[in-house]
Design a protein around this motif. Sequence first.
Motif, short mmCIF file in Angstrom:
data_model
loop_
_atom_site.label_atom_id
_atom_site.label_comp_id
_atom_site.label_asym_id
_atom_site.label_seq_id
_atom_site.Cartn_x
_atom_site.Cartn_y
_atom_site.Cartn_z
N PRO A 177 0.81 -1.21 0.00
CA PRO A 177 0.00 0.00 0.00
C PRO A 177 0.85 1.27 0.00
O PRO A 177 1.97 1.28 0.53
N ILE A 179 1.14 5.11 1.26
CA ILE A 179 0.62 6.08 2.23
C ILE A 179 1.43 7.36 2.03
O ILE A 179 2.43 7.33 1.29
N ILE A 186 4.95 0.80 0.34
CA ILE A 186 5.87 0.45 1.43
C ILE A 186 6.93 -0.57 1.01
O ILE A 186 7.75 -0.98 1.81
N ARG A 215 0.33 2.95 14.83
CA ARG A 215 -0.23 3.91 13.88
C ARG A 215 -0.78 3.12 12.70
O ARG A 215 -0.10 2.23 12.18
N GLY A 216 -1.97 3.47 12.30
CA GLY A 216 -2.55 2.79 11.15
C GLY A 216 -3.98 3.26 10.99
O GLY A 216 -4.52 3.94 11.86
N SER A 217 -4.58 2.89 9.88
CA SER A 217 -5.94 3.37 9.63
C SER A 217 -6.95 2.33 10.15
O SER A 217 -6.59 1.22 10.56
N THR A 219 -8.87 0.03 9.12
CA THR A 219 -9.31 -0.95 8.12
C THR A 219 -10.12 -2.06 8.78
O THR A 219 -10.75 -2.85 8.10
N ARG A 223 -9.37 -2.83 15.78
CA ARG A 223 -8.30 -1.98 16.32
C ARG A 223 -8.82 -0.98 17.36
O ARG A 223 -8.02 -0.39 18.09
N GLU A 261 1.20 10.12 9.84
CA GLU A 261 1.77 8.77 9.69
C GLU A 261 3.19 8.73 10.24
O GLU A 261 3.89 9.74 10.28
N VAL A 262 3.58 7.55 10.66
CA VAL A 262 4.91 7.36 11.28
C VAL A 262 5.64 6.25 10.53
O VAL A 262 5.05 5.21 10.22
N PHE A 264 8.10 3.09 9.56
CA PHE A 264 8.36 1.82 10.26
C PHE A 264 9.55 1.97 11.21
O PHE A 264 9.55 1.46 12.31
N GLY A 278 -6.33 -6.35 8.81
CA GLY A 278 -7.02 -5.20 8.22
C GLY A 278 -8.17 -5.77 7.42
O GLY A 278 -9.01 -6.51 7.96
N SER A 282 -2.44 -7.92 7.60
CA SER A 282 -1.80 -6.61 7.40
C SER A 282 -0.31 -6.78 7.11
O SER A 282 0.37 -7.56 7.78
N ARG A 284 1.90 -4.93 7.88
CA ARG A 284 2.66 -4.40 9.02
C ARG A 284 3.46 -5.47 9.78
O ARG A 284 4.57 -5.22 10.23
N1 UDP Z 1 1.70 2.44 8.03
C1 UDP Z 1 2.86 3.05 8.48
N2 UDP Z 1 2.78 4.18 9.23
C2 UDP Z 1 1.59 4.74 9.56
C3 UDP Z 1 0.40 4.12 9.09
C4 UDP Z 1 0.50 2.97 8.34
O1 UDP Z 1 3.96 2.57 8.19
O2 UDP Z 1 1.60 5.75 10.25
C5 UDP Z 1 1.79 1.21 7.22
C6 UDP Z 1 1.24 0.02 7.98
O3 UDP Z 1 2.20 -0.57 8.81
C7 UDP Z 1 0.75 -0.89 6.88
C8 UDP Z 1 0.34 0.08 5.79
O4 UDP Z 1 0.97 1.32 6.08
O5 UDP Z 1 1.79 -1.71 6.42
C9 UDP Z 1 -1.16 0.28 5.73
O6 UDP Z 1 -1.62 0.45 7.05
P1 UDP Z 1 -3.14 0.56 7.43
O7 UDP Z 1 -3.27 0.56 8.91
O8 UDP Z 1 -3.75 1.75 6.73
O9 UDP Z 1 -3.83 -0.71 6.79
P2 UDP Z 1 -3.61 -2.27 7.04
O10 UDP Z 1 -2.92 -2.73 5.80
O11 UDP Z 1 -2.80 -2.47 8.25
O12 UDP Z 1 -4.97 -2.80 7.16
#
Ligand code: UDP
Length: 404
Positions: A177, A179, A186, A215-217, A219, A223, A261-262, A264, A278, A282, A284
Amino acid sequence: PQGVAFSIGVFHLMLSIVQYECASETHTESSSNLYRSLDRNLEPSDDNATLLCKISEKTGCSLCHYRQIRRDLKPFSEGISREDLNRAAKFGVRYQIIQGRVFRQKECMFPFRCSGIEHFLLRLAPKLPDLEFIVNVRDYPQSPVGREKLPVFSFSKVPKNYYDILYPAWTFWEGGPAISIYPRGIGRWDIRSKSLIAESERVPWDAKVDRGFFRGSRTSAERDPLIKLSRRLPELVDAMYTKNQAWKSDRDTLGAPPAAEVSFEDHCKFKFLFNFRGVAASFRFKHLFLCKSLVFHFGPTQSENDWIEFFYPMLKPWKHYIPISQNEVDQLETVIEYFKEHQEVSQSIAERGFEAIQRHLRMKDIQCYWRKLLKSYAALMKFEVQRDRTLYEIKTKTEGSSAG
Ligand code: UDP
């Protein structure tokens, strides 16, 4: 309580009482039960060498993951016919590999995802038998158990509920994804993993902030409890929702403005990191381990019932990460406190998790998995692959317009 032997459980109970002045009788009772069950689950265990599988001397590939290929292909052990494939076709993108060349249908809903997949196919094709297969590039698996069994490749599934055949997601190379801090996605696991390993060395355990971080949305609403806990106890956990493409208003970030956003790498500053499903698994998860922080994963302890990617089954609950099941969610505070109080245990699980991913999820292992998967799949094909003239040859990177 006086007169009762000071077992570890009772000691923890008293600690809980001091810490949670407002806690009710029932709360302290359930905290101490939880502490006891955590003590039990965390009893000294085998070292990583006995927990994990080996690396093949012949190929240099990790042998941790191939069981998943056997599991996924078992439902197709009677063979895959052309009719099976045609029925699966509408659920994904059709690929053919013929005499070492890669062909694909024109349309790919997410061109950069296809490109992330083709990076591996192009490298492997010269040594693969002829084959034809269907790759689902959406997030969600396509062949639910209970309906017609379809040989379709997907990056994630709940094994108990889907026939989909797992493949290593595009994101190991590219395809999102995306961001705002990673506008091109990523991906490039080889680069990111090196940088995270360096960060884990720069910020060793004792230099990390003794707090949870996420940190994350949104989805998945699974969460929410962590976000709510952070709003109540920001010193215990720093967890906030960020925007994703579907964000319309603060309602989509649980009534608060979206957080920035932050990266990794910046996650590595914290001792406790959280992973959740998600839409499916995920991306992540694998990153969090390389911080050498303790990873909490929300979901069933049996990978059979969880949203997984192909490598998840290698990671063992309590050994490489801490599982948080549905009925522990309202006791999150106590669980995090427990690990704050048990720093040595936390650190050693964090190190084991780190080692598992560092040693067994190298870019090489992604390539090895694709190779083994495609060869094992090809052995089940009951028809001879005939070049489909509607497909075009992939020679280099696919042109695309979106990293999403
Ligand atoms: N992510 C990130 N920093 C942030 C928010 C998200 O690195 O501040 C990364 C997160 O670890 C994941 C991807 O962006 O790999 C998408 O995260 P999100 O939570 O939006 O969706 P997920 O894929 O986890 O459902």
